[in-house]
Scaffold this motif. Structure first.
Motif, short mmCIF file in Angstrom:
data_model
loop_
_atom_site.label_atom_id
_atom_site.label_comp_id
_atom_site.label_asym_id
_atom_site.label_seq_id
_atom_site.Cartn_x
_atom_site.Cartn_y
_atom_site.Cartn_z
N THR A 1 4.10 -0.61 4.37
CA THR A 1 3.74 -1.11 3.03
C THR A 1 4.22 -0.18 1.94
OG1 THR A 1 1.83 -2.23 3.96
CG2 THR A 1 1.79 -1.86 1.59
N VAL A 2 4.05 1.12 2.11
CA VAL A 2 4.41 2.04 1.03
C VAL A 2 5.92 2.08 0.83
CG1 VAL A 2 4.63 4.21 2.34
CG2 VAL A 2 3.79 4.27 0.00
N MET A 3 6.68 1.78 1.86
CA MET A 3 8.14 1.86 1.71
C MET A 3 8.69 0.75 0.83
SD MET A 3 9.07 3.53 5.34
CE MET A 3 10.74 4.04 5.14
N SER A 4 7.83 -0.24 0.50
CA SER A 4 8.28 -1.27 -0.45
C SER A 4 7.93 -0.87 -1.88
CB SER A 4 7.65 -2.62 -0.09
OG SER A 4 6.25 -2.56 -0.29
N GLY A 5 7.40 0.35 -2.07
CA GLY A 5 7.12 0.86 -3.42
C GLY A 5 5.67 1.17 -3.66
N GLY A 6 5.39 2.13 -4.56
CA GLY A 6 4.01 2.48 -4.93
C GLY A 6 3.30 3.28 -3.86
N GLY A 7 2.01 2.98 -3.67
CA GLY A 7 1.21 3.66 -2.66
C GLY A 7 0.53 2.63 -1.78
N ALA A 8 0.01 3.06 -0.64
CA ALA A 8 -0.68 2.13 0.27
C ALA A 8 -1.89 2.84 0.86
CB ALA A 8 0.26 1.69 1.39
N VAL A 9 -3.02 2.16 0.80
CA VAL A 9 -4.25 2.75 1.36
C VAL A 9 -4.89 1.78 2.33
CG1 VAL A 9 -4.69 4.13 -0.70
CG2 VAL A 9 -5.79 1.91 -0.51
N LEU A 10 -5.39 2.31 3.41
CA LEU A 10 -6.12 1.48 4.37
C LEU A 10 -7.49 1.17 3.77
CD1 LEU A 10 -5.04 0.61 7.13
CD2 LEU A 10 -6.46 2.37 8.16
N ALA A 11 -7.96 -0.05 3.98
CA ALA A 11 -9.22 -0.46 3.36
C ALA A 11 -9.79 -1.67 4.08
CB ALA A 11 -8.98 -0.80 1.89
N VAL A 12 -11.07 -1.91 3.87
CA VAL A 12 -11.71 -3.12 4.39
C VAL A 12 -12.52 -3.79 3.27
CG1 VAL A 12 -11.87 -2.55 6.85
CG2 VAL A 12 -13.62 -1.67 5.29
N PRO A 13 -12.59 -5.13 3.27
CA PRO A 13 -13.41 -5.79 2.24
C PRO A 13 -14.87 -5.41 2.40
CG PRO A 13 -12.10 -7.39 3.51
CD PRO A 13 -11.98 -6.08 4.22
N VAL A 14 -15.60 -5.22 1.30
CA VAL A 14 -17.01 -4.85 1.44
C VAL A 14 -17.78 -6.05 2.01
CG1 VAL A 14 -16.99 -3.13 -0.41
CG2 VAL A 14 -17.73 -5.45 -0.90
N LYS A 15 -18.77 -5.75 2.85
CA LYS A 15 -19.52 -6.83 3.50
C LYS A 15 -20.86 -7.09 2.80
CE LYS A 15 -19.02 -5.07 7.85
NZ LYS A 15 -19.00 -5.03 9.32
N ASP A 16 -21.37 -6.05 2.16
CA ASP A 16 -22.66 -6.19 1.47
C ASP A 16 -22.45 -6.60 0.02
OD1 ASP A 16 -24.15 -5.28 3.70
OD2 ASP A 16 -23.72 -3.20 3.15
#
Ligand SMILES: Nc1ccn([C@@H]2O[C@H](COP(=O)(O)OP(=O)(O)OP(=O)(O)O)[C@@H](O)[C@H]2O)c(=O)n1
Ligand SMILES: C[C@](O)(CO)[C@H](O)COP(=O)(O)O
Length: 228
Positions: A122-137
């Motif tokens: 993902t980051v190689m297409s530009g910008g930055g990339a962070v691993l994340a999960v949608p909040v459940k609560d």
């Protein structure tokens, strides 16, 4: 020529919220220190040209011993960190000579190869990339009196993890700028965002936990029985 990928694994915290005498990154999970579990995942990736472990100044020596014990000495360098996570990451970034960087918490041992690769792609297409999960609560903003002041729309909220991936020069610039301005963030992306860098989330897994409080250790032991 592209100088490839490096990773900064930060493990210089004191683990105040864990409340153990031993710092949480050195606690044993299945007889192996937490940070070694983490390092082994990155060390198994051929494309990871440099691996820098950042630890407390007083822990460098014993970390080097562990690194040797687990046969990682040809892959991992150990350097001292700083007072806050941000300072430790900054030291790690300065020690790298690669074009691209991942920053990862040493106390997130359940990271896996697929999630790391997804951040790298993902980051190689530009910008930055962070691993994340949608909040459940449902998340609420609460004031000092314990009164709810807002309920933000959950559909746009993500819980941010590591690794966080960037072009090394861009992240270093963001770190230098933050230091100059006296800005202290809680993750790497915050510093990049201040520079106008677009950061994308990469959907990860709820099991990529950060060992933070005592109940996380029991969950980690449970996950390890199933995963490794
Ligand atoms: N000065 C610091 C502080 C934190 N970290 C690292 O950053 C990661 C995430 O930080 P956190 O969970 O907050 O760790 P601690 O600071 O150790 O925990 P606490 O805030 O409970 O004291 C951990 O791998 C921790 O070792 C670091 O390298 N240097
Ligand atoms: C970087 C991080 O792990 C993303 O969730 C987190 O922000 C570290 O924060 P902490 O305050 O050091 O726990």
């Amino acid at each position: 020529m592209d100088k490839g990928w490096g990773v900064v694994v930060v493990a210089a915290g004191r683990g105040t919220r864990m409340g153990t005498t031993e710092s949480k990154q050195f606690l044993l999970l299945q007889d192996k220190p937490v940070f070694i579990h983490t390092l082994e995942v990155f060390a198994a990736l051929d494309e990871m040209r440099e691996i820098v472990l950042v630890t407390g100044a007083g822990d460098v020596e014993r970390c080097l011993n562990w690194v040797k014990e687990y046969h990682l000495e040809s892959r991992v360098r150990v350097i001292p960190g700083g007072k806050e996570r941000q300072h430790s990451v900054h030291e790690g970034l300065k020690a790298l000579g690669t074009d691209w960087v991942l920053v990862h918490d040493g106390v997130r041992p359940f990271i896996n190869r697929e999630q790391i690769s997804a951040c790298m792609t993902t980051v190689m297409s530009g910008g930055g990339a962070v691993l994340a999960v949608p909040v459940k609560d449902t998340i609420k903003q609460v004031n000092a009196e314990g009164v709810v002041t807002a309920t933000p729309d959950r559909s746009s909220l993500w819980s941010i993890q590591t690794p966080q991936a960037f072009r090394l020069s861009a992240l270093l610039h963001a770190y230098e700028s933050a230091e100059k301005d006296g800005f202290l963030g809680t993750d790497d992306a915050m510093l990049a965002e201040r520079q106008g860098i677009t950061v994308k989330v990469v959907e990860g897994s709820y099991t990529n936990i950060k060992l933070t409080t005592p109940e996380d250790l029991q969950y980690a032991a449970f996950l390890l029985r199933g995963e490794k």
